[in-house]
Design a protein around this motif. Structure first.
Motif, short mmCIF file in Angstrom:
data_model
loop_
_atom_site.label_atom_id
_atom_site.label_comp_id
_atom_site.label_asym_id
_atom_site.label_seq_id
_atom_site.Cartn_x
_atom_site.Cartn_y
_atom_site.Cartn_z
N THR A 2 1.09 -1.31 0.07
CA THR A 2 0.05 0.11 -0.01
C THR A 2 0.81 1.07 -0.09
O THR A 2 1.84 1.51 0.61
CB THR A 2 -0.92 0.13 1.26
N LYS A 55 -9.52 4.22 0.20
CA LYS A 55 -8.74 3.59 -0.70
C LYS A 55 -9.60 3.77 -2.16
O LYS A 55 -10.77 3.14 -2.16
CB LYS A 55 -8.56 2.23 -0.43
N ALA A 90 -6.97 0.12 -5.12
CA ALA A 90 -7.26 -0.11 -3.86
C ALA A 90 -5.86 -0.23 -3.07
O ALA A 90 -5.65 -0.31 -1.93
CB ALA A 90 -7.83 -1.49 -3.42
N ALA A 116 -3.66 4.49 -0.34
CA ALA A 116 -4.34 5.22 0.90
C ALA A 116 -4.31 6.45 0.77
O ALA A 116 -3.32 7.20 0.89
CB ALA A 116 -3.66 4.65 2.01
#
Length: 593
Positions: free
Chosen positions: A166, A193, A198, A201
């Motif tokens: 992420t 997200k 996804a 962040a």
């Protein structure tokens, strides 16, 4: 059995000319690394320190394609440097003969650089060059000169195995930095997200324990892609959280110890929020903010954020009833134990000036609110160029739908079929950068102005890509705002030439000015192409189309941005540019004031 090439052997022999170099183990082939390995000692003319003794041991890992391929210098596990310094990957024990901290000997910054050693040779001398650079690096490390005033600020290296996939996205600039000076130091934040990715962040806002808040403003893509928000923790400190000389903490014990030395009550904050605030199983991330400057020695100008994935709950906690205070305390003690590793996220500042540094247009142009009339080949390429050069406020006006035949010379593709060009060109612009706010109107400019006569008043720059006299006539009537600029572009036959008219308000004479200045060019076009043959859209369609190849259109349109920037810097009321290409691809530019 691998044998070193003659040029590798020559390169190793050249190292013997370095007085501070001593060969310890000759070239050997590493099957696991698929590299040639050379062990040597380096000594320097400096005062040794606890971290950098006068003599240190090193390994060079050399590609079999030497002098090409990789060539890295690592500290030896025994007798090598064990600390992590600037311009060095994190320096850990790897269980091998060498540590993980290969040094950056190719950087062009730092006082340890030398004009004599500013270009890496790709011949037999390459190994000698790298070892000489290593000696300069070692001396600078011992004398604490790897980061000096004027050097670009550099974040510490975070190893891949300490990162999770992420990416933590924020948006900080100097103006927001001033807001942080009167804000709190800890609290909760909201992030989400995006539906389109996804693995991002994206931070939305920070709420402080003192009740105040800081909020980011994102462009259309990120603003329209929210699918529920999540809560994370944030904690602000006064300096970058590194272990001296320049190592990112790798365990919670290292981070808590560093914070305790600095007077940053991070552990207490986490305990208060996760245990007392009962967020232990409700939040996954922690963002740690600190002030940064672009260059060493300068005053900080913006906040930067490191982000951490908080450890998950321990599944086996016998002797405690779940979700009780004692259970939370026991969980906290176990998952934040000293030996527990930290999982850092990749973090990026997506502020406009940070992500457009590779090529930003004139500041005045990027600050403009721009209306682009016409989303055909010229309008689509111009929109694409403006977006990529940092123009963030765009509105595209066009009532035409995307057809498959358009795509031979357009920025759109098959995914845009059955949609309107203006809508899809705006979507593409919004997808370019996170700060872009591109809107669209699915009508002709004439229809838009019938509905909203003052529509054009909101724009600083109106770009006409229709090549229609009627549009220029309409603009002459409706562009009435002071300091407004009209930029009209027309392609000649086969895209052999392009007309670009630029005019500042007042615009009452825009249409007549255009006709007057382009009269000679129009006559010249008729003489060059007395009976042009326009191809048809296809069999069964009595609809001739304008012939022009994509590469010719792109080349001409790209030249117009620079000409517009020049016009913005001049004190002339109007200007006509004629851009022409020849058969060899060359371009000439004529200016008529």
């Amino acid at each position: 059995m691998e044998e070193p090439s003659e040029i590798i052997l020559h390169g190793r022999r050249l190292c013997e000319q370095i007085t501070s170099y001593k060969l310890l183990e000759d070239l050997s082939w590493s099957v696991s690394e698929k590299k040639w390995v050379l062990k040597f000692a380096l000594s320097g003319d400096f005062q040794g320190t606890d971290r950098v003794p006068v003599e240190t041991l090193w390994y060079a890992l050399i590609s079999k394609n030497y002098p090409y391929g990789s060539l890295c210098i690592f500290p030896a596990t025994q007798g090598g440097i064990i600390s992590t310094f600037p311009h060095m990957n994190i320096n850990r024990d790897t269980g091998k003969l060498w540590r993980s901290g290969d040094i950056c000997i190719k950087t062009q910054y730092g006082t340890w650089k030398s004009t004599y050693f500013n270009k890496e040779p790709f011949d037999a001398y390459r190994l000698q060059w790298c070892i000489k650079r290593s000696l300069l690096w070692i001396k600078a490390a011992a004398e604490r000169r790897l980061q000096v005033a004027g050097d670009p600020f550099e974040f510490p290296h975070i190893p891949k195995e300490s990162k999770i996939f992420t990416s933590w996205i924020f948006s900080e600039d100097p103006e927001m930095f001033q807001n942080w000076q009167v804000s709190g130091n800890k609290g909760l934040l909201e992030f989400y997200k995006p539906e389109f990715n996804a693995n991002l962040a994206v931070v939305l806002n920070y709420s402080h324990d003192n009740g105040s808040a800081v909020r980011y403003e994102w462009g259309n893509l990120l603003s329209d892609s929210k699918n529920g928000t999540e809560v994370a923790l944030w904690f602000r400190v006064s300096d970058i959280p590194v272990i001296e000389p320049w190592q990112i903490p790798l365990t919670w014990g290292e981070l808590f110890e560093l914070c305790e030395k600095k007077g940053w009550a991070l552990r207490e904050f986490l305990f208060d929020k996760l245990v007392k605030g009962r967020l232990l199983d409700k939040t996954k991330y922690l963002a740690i903010g600190f002030p940064v400057a672009p260059f060493i020695g300068q005053e900080p100008e913006r906040m930067h954020w490191f982000a951490v994935r908080l450890p998950g709950l321990h599944k086996s906690m016998t002797g405690f009833r779940k979700n009780t205070d004692e259970w939370r305390k026991a969980q906290f003690s176990r998952i934040y134990a000293k030996h527990q590793s930290i999982k850092w996220l990749h973090s990026e500042n997506w502020m406009k000036d940070q992500i457009t540094a590779r090529g930003l247009a004139n500041r005045q142009l990027t600050d403009f609110k721009i209306c682009i009339i016409g989303a055909g080949s010229v309008g689509s390429y111009l929109t694409d160029l403006l977006a990529r050069m940092g123009c963030g406020r765009l509105t595209i006006v066009d009532d035409d739908g995307a057809q498959v035949g358009n795509f031979s010379r357009h920025t759109l593709d098959m995914k845009s079929l059955t949609y309107y060009k203006a809508q899809e060109v705006a979507r593409r612009a919004n997808n370019t950068f996170p700060f872009i706010k591109a809107d669209f109107c699915i009508q002709t400019i004439e229809k838009v102005l019938e509905r909203e006569p003052k529509f054009l008043d909101q724009f600083d720059l109106i770009i006409d890509c229709t090549a229609e006299d009627s549009v220029l006539s309409i603009l002459s009537e409706h562009c009435t705002t002071e300091q407004q600029i009209v930029f009209s572009i027309s392609l000649g036959i086969e895209a052999r030439s392009l007309l670009a008219l630029m005019m500042r308000s007042p615009m009452q004479e825009l249409f007549s000015e255009f006709k007057k200045k382009t009269k000679a060019w129009s006559e010249e076009q008729k003489q060059k192409f007395p009976n042009p043959q326009f191809p048809l859209e296809g069999i069964g369609c009595w609809h001739p189309i304008f012939p022009a190849r994509i590469d010719d259109i792109q080349g001409l349109v790209a030249c117009t941005i620079r000409q517009l920037e020049i016009f913005l810097s001049e004190a002339v009321q109007s200007k006509l540019i004629i851009i022409e290409r020849d058969d060899s691809g060359g371009v000439s530019i004529k200016t008529l004031l």
